[in-house]
Design a protein around this motif. Structure first.
Motif, PDB file in Angstrom:
ATOM      1  N   THR A  60       0.815  -1.189  -0.056  1.00  4.52           N
ATOM      2  CA  THR A  60      -0.095   0.197   0.211  1.00  4.52           C
ATOM      3  C   THR A  60       0.950   0.964   0.241  1.00  4.52           C
ATOM      4  O   THR A  60       0.534   2.084  -0.407  1.00  4.52           O
ATOM      5  CB  THR A  60      -1.156  -0.479   0.811  1.00  4.52           C
ATOM      6  N   THR A  61       1.977   0.843   0.921  1.00  4.21           N
ATOM      7  CA  THR A  61       2.978   2.589   1.132  1.00  4.21           C
ATOM      8  C   THR A  61       4.105   2.424   0.556  1.00  4.21           C
ATOM      9  O   THR A  61       4.571   3.670   0.684  1.00  4.21           O
ATOM     10  CB  THR A  61       2.802   2.825   2.562  1.00  4.21           C
ATOM     11  N   ALA A  62       4.595   1.329   0.405  1.00  5.64           N
ATOM     12  CA  ALA A  62       5.957   1.188  -1.105  1.00  5.64           C
ATOM     13  C   ALA A  62       6.556   2.052  -1.519  1.00  5.64           C
ATOM     14  O   ALA A  62       5.560   3.123  -2.132  1.00  5.64           O
ATOM     15  CB  ALA A  62       5.494  -0.138  -1.393  1.00  5.64           C
ATOM     16  N   THR A  63       7.543   2.726  -1.412  1.00  8.24           N
ATOM     17  CA  THR A  63       7.742   2.942  -2.141  1.00  8.24           C
ATOM     18  C   THR A  63       8.374   2.739  -3.455  1.00  8.24           C
ATOM     19  O   THR A  63       8.452   1.200  -3.546  1.00  8.24           O
ATOM     20  CB  THR A  63       9.517   3.954  -1.106  1.00  8.24           C
ATOM     21  N   ARG A  64       8.944   3.842  -5.173  1.00  5.95           N
ATOM     22  CA  ARG A  64       9.448   3.296  -6.122  1.00  5.95           C
ATOM     23  C   ARG A  64      10.481   2.278  -5.928  1.00  5.95           C
ATOM     24  O   ARG A  64      10.872   1.667  -6.433  1.00  5.95           O
ATOM     25  CB  ARG A  64       9.708   4.822  -6.914  1.00  5.95           C
ATOM     26  N   ALA A  65      12.053   2.367  -4.681  1.00  8.94           N
ATOM     27  CA  ALA A  65      12.298   2.289  -4.743  1.00  8.94           C
ATOM     28  C   ALA A  65      12.777   0.682  -4.827  1.00  8.94           C
ATOM     29  O   ALA A  65      13.375  -0.187  -4.697  1.00  8.94           O
ATOM     30  CB  ALA A  65      13.697   2.777  -3.870  1.00  8.94           C
ATOM     31  N   ALA A  69      13.228  -2.932  -6.519  1.00 16.82           N
ATOM     32  CA  ALA A  69      14.417  -3.478  -6.013  1.00 16.82           C
ATOM     33  C   ALA A  69      13.828  -4.844  -5.857  1.00 16.82           C
ATOM     34  O   ALA A  69      14.675  -5.833  -5.611  1.00 16.82           O
ATOM     35  CB  ALA A  69      15.342  -3.402  -4.298  1.00 16.82           C
ATOM     36  N   ALA A  70      12.430  -5.101  -5.510  1.00 15.94           N
ATOM     37  CA  ALA A  70      11.671  -5.903  -5.708  1.00 15.94           C
ATOM     38  C   ALA A  70      11.505  -6.909  -6.902  1.00 15.94           C
ATOM     39  O   ALA A  70      11.390  -8.374  -7.372  1.00 15.94           O
ATOM     40  CB  ALA A  70      10.715  -6.593  -4.698  1.00 15.94           C
ATOM     41  N   ASN A 150       4.070  -3.906 -10.442  1.00 17.99           N
ATOM     42  CA  ASN A 150       3.567  -3.219  -9.448  1.00 17.99           C
ATOM     43  C   ASN A 150       2.295  -3.384  -8.183  1.00 17.99           C
ATOM     44  O   ASN A 150       2.262  -2.757  -7.438  1.00 17.99           O
ATOM     45  CB  ASN A 150       2.981  -1.394  -9.509  1.00 17.99           C
ATOM     46  N   ASN A 151       2.032  -5.343  -7.830  1.00 20.10           N
ATOM     47  CA  ASN A 151       1.450  -5.567  -6.988  1.00 20.10           C
ATOM     48  C   ASN A 151      -0.078  -4.941  -7.087  1.00 20.10           C
ATOM     49  O   ASN A 151      -0.863  -4.382  -6.395  1.00 20.10           O
ATOM     50  CB  ASN A 151       2.075  -5.162  -5.687  1.00 20.10           C
ATOM     51  N   TRP A 152      -0.236  -5.107  -8.480  1.00 17.44           N
ATOM     52  CA  TRP A 152      -1.509  -4.557  -9.004  1.00 17.44           C
ATOM     53  C   TRP A 152      -1.830  -3.238  -8.523  1.00 17.44           C
ATOM     54  O   TRP A 152      -3.541  -3.213  -8.157  1.00 17.44           O
ATOM     55  CB  TRP A 152      -2.597  -5.778  -8.671  1.00 17.44           C
ATOM     56  N   GLY A 153      -0.708  -2.025  -9.223  1.00 18.92           N
ATOM     57  CA  GLY A 153      -1.712  -0.954  -8.476  1.00 18.92           C
ATOM     58  C   GLY A 153      -0.047  -0.128  -7.896  1.00 18.92           C
ATOM     59  O   GLY A 153       0.183  -0.394  -7.572  1.00 18.92           O
ATOM     60  N   GLU A 154      -0.280   1.554  -7.681  1.00 16.41           N
ATOM     61  CA  GLU A 154       0.511   1.661  -7.430  1.00 16.41           C
ATOM     62  C   GLU A 154       0.050   2.508  -5.885  1.00 16.41           C
ATOM     63  O   GLU A 154      -0.803   1.770  -5.256  1.00 16.41           O
ATOM     64  CB  GLU A 154       0.755   3.678  -8.108  1.00 16.41           C
TER      65      GLU A 154
END
Length: 526
Positions: A60-65, A69-70, A150-154
């Motif tokens: 939900t709140t992950a950064t682009r970095a 990386a993942a 992107n885990n199915w969404g930003e």
């Protein structure tokens, strides 16, 4: 030549190019096509909910970095984006420009379906495939790219990359209030308009942890204890074409002739009345599609005739009879984009409907939708493509019939407005978003108003707007201002305007220098 000069010239040409005709003759008309049968499908898209394993601890709140990386190179390359949704009017492309109306329409689908909240589930439906948390909800509403990468969404953090900061007073439907905090307090909601004149509360759509997809009122910027929120705008959102601030007011004089006047609310000036070249008219209605004002009138033979005024070119089509028009005593038109929904009360007191897409189609024929001794009617189409038809029945009761063009279903007749019903002489309606502004002349000759929020399924109650000795009424809405025009018992005109931006109504006043009328209509064009 400036835009204003071109428009003034167009109006002058419209007024000058009218030719007289008595509407009792037969004119070759367009061939009708049989109407498509209504669908029994449920409006709410049920979709499917699927668990998935996120590539990061908090999708939900992950950064682009963290996302980069993942994500493995293979996953980045091999994850296709889903196709554009089907079944939504004027649907956008993935990650492409999108209108504010479509943003809200897409958000509404999850609320209607009652989608539960989860950071580790995605939903697949006509909108695409999106994670069912707050940032996934916004990604869905904005029709952003969605894949396993992107885990199915930003996320609340990466939404910053797609948006720009705006001022509080610049907020419009489809914008967001965002807390991009990568921690547990990160959250985002979709703004849908102010809920009060002070701008301390707003109408919003959100995917909330406690309730799932919800449409509710929120204190600005958000409830305390949830971090810092700021207003932002999606860089690809586009504003719908705005209606001009000039109303086209038409009245049938006591001698059956039709007259038109233009009221410019930007300058406060009215044109003079121009004769629209018709006689023996009984009833009239109008609606705008783009720059074209489409006028429909009941002639002396009880048939429906049409005359279209194009304010971009300054030309009128000339009057012609509608194909297969039943004999009618009342008529109402409402538009949805380039489509006109035309309803009429037959001499048998029943409701009849026909539709036409003016982008390239003919009228689809007339269908019978019943009713009990109907006398007067109005109609207004809301943003969810539902045409709300309200009629005065044999007992003077206001009754409603809804045509849902998204689900292809018609409702049954039911009492219109707040509980308890209302008895009226005449009725009018306009719409803004999914709210219907319903006005009626009571049996006491006063004008009454109520607003129905069809997102919440509630009306705010009738209030007496006065006027006294009124007998006919019409209304037209532009830029969130409802302009109500009425005919007094002595056939003179009066107007009252309600500004829903400020919550203020002005007093009754005479429009267009006055004039006598037995029936009237008003509309706006782009």
């Amino acid at each position: 030549m400036s835009h204003a000069q071109r428009r003034t010239s167009a109006i002058a040409l419209l007024a000058a190019g009218l030719a007289s005709v008595v509407l009792t003759t037969t004119v070759p008309a367009h061939a009708a096509q049989p109407p498509a049968p209504p669908s029994t499908a449920d409006r709410a898209d049920q979709g499917t909910i699927t668990p998935f394993t996120p590539t990061v601890p908090n999708p939900t709140t992950a950064t682009r970095a963290q996302l980069d990386a993942a994500a493995s190179p293979v996953r980045k390359k091999a994850s296709p984006f889903l196709a554009a949704p089907q079944g939504l009017a004027a649907a956008s492309n993935v990650a492409g420009p999108i209108s504010r109306a479509e943003v809200i329409a897409r958000a509404r689908t999850w609320v209607a379906a009652g989608v539960p909240y989860s950071m580790t589930n995605y939903r697949t439906d006509a909108n695409g495939r999106y994670r069912t948390d707050c940032s996934g909800f916004v990604s869905m509403a904005w029709h952003l790219s969605s894949s396993s990468a992107n885990n199915w969404g930003e996320t609340t953090g990466t939404l910053l990359e797609f948006t720009s900061s705006i001022a509080k007073e610049s907020l419009k439907p489809g914008d967001i209030l965002l807390n991009p905090n990568p921690g547990a307090s990160g959250h985002v909601v979709i703004f849908n308009g102010w809920a009060n004149a002070e701008h301390t509360r707003y109408d919003a759509y959100e995917q909330a942890g406690s309730v799932g997809a919800v449409h509710r009122e929120i204190p600005y910027p958000y409830w305390s204890g949830h971090g810092t929120f700021s207003p932002r705008r999606y860089d690809n959102v586009i504003d719908e074409p705005q209606l001009t601030n000039a109303v086209h007011l038409q009245r049938i004089a006591p001698n059956g002739e039709l007259f038109n006047a233009e009221g410019d609310y930007a300058t406060g000036r009215w044109s003079g009345w121009s004769n629209q070249g018709a006689s023996q008219l009984k009833e009239v209605t109008s609606t705008g599609t783009g720059a074209v004002n489409r006028t429909f009138a009941v002639g002396g033979d009880n048939r429906i005739y049409e005359n279209d005024g194009d304010y971009a070119t300054g030309k009128w089509s000339g009057w012609y009879a509608l194909a297969g028009s039943p004999e009618v005593k009342a008529v109402s038109a409402a538009s949805d984009g380039n489509t006109v929904h035309l309803v009429a009360i037959g001499l048998d007191g029943r409701l009849y409907n026909s539709d036409r897409d003016f982008a390239g189609g003919n009228w689809n024929g007339w269908t019978d939708h019943g009713g009990n001794g109907l006398k007067r009617l109005t109609s207004a189409t809301t943003a969810d493509h539902v045409n709300h038809i309200i009629a005065v029945d044999a007992n003077d009761q206001l009754m409603e019939l809804d045509a849902d063009y998204a689900a292809r279903k018609w409702s049954d007749w039911q009492v219109a407005g707040p509980a308890g019903g209302f008895r009226a002489q005449d009725v009018t309606a306009t719409a803004s978003g999914n709210t219907v502004h319903l006005g009626a002349i009571g049996l006491d000759g006063n004008w009454y108003n109520t607003d129905g929020d069809f997102d919440r399924g509630s009306w705010n109650g009738w209030w007496n707007g006065g006027g006294g000795n009124l007998k006919r009424v019409t209304s037209a809405m532009a830029n969130n201002v409802n302009h109500v025009f009425a005919v007094r018992s002595d056939n003179t005109l009066t107007e009252r305007d309600g500004d829903y931006n400020t919550g203020q109504w002005n007093d009754w006043a005479t429009p267009a220098g006055g004039g006598d009328a037995t029936a009237l209509t008003a509309s706006f064009t782009q």
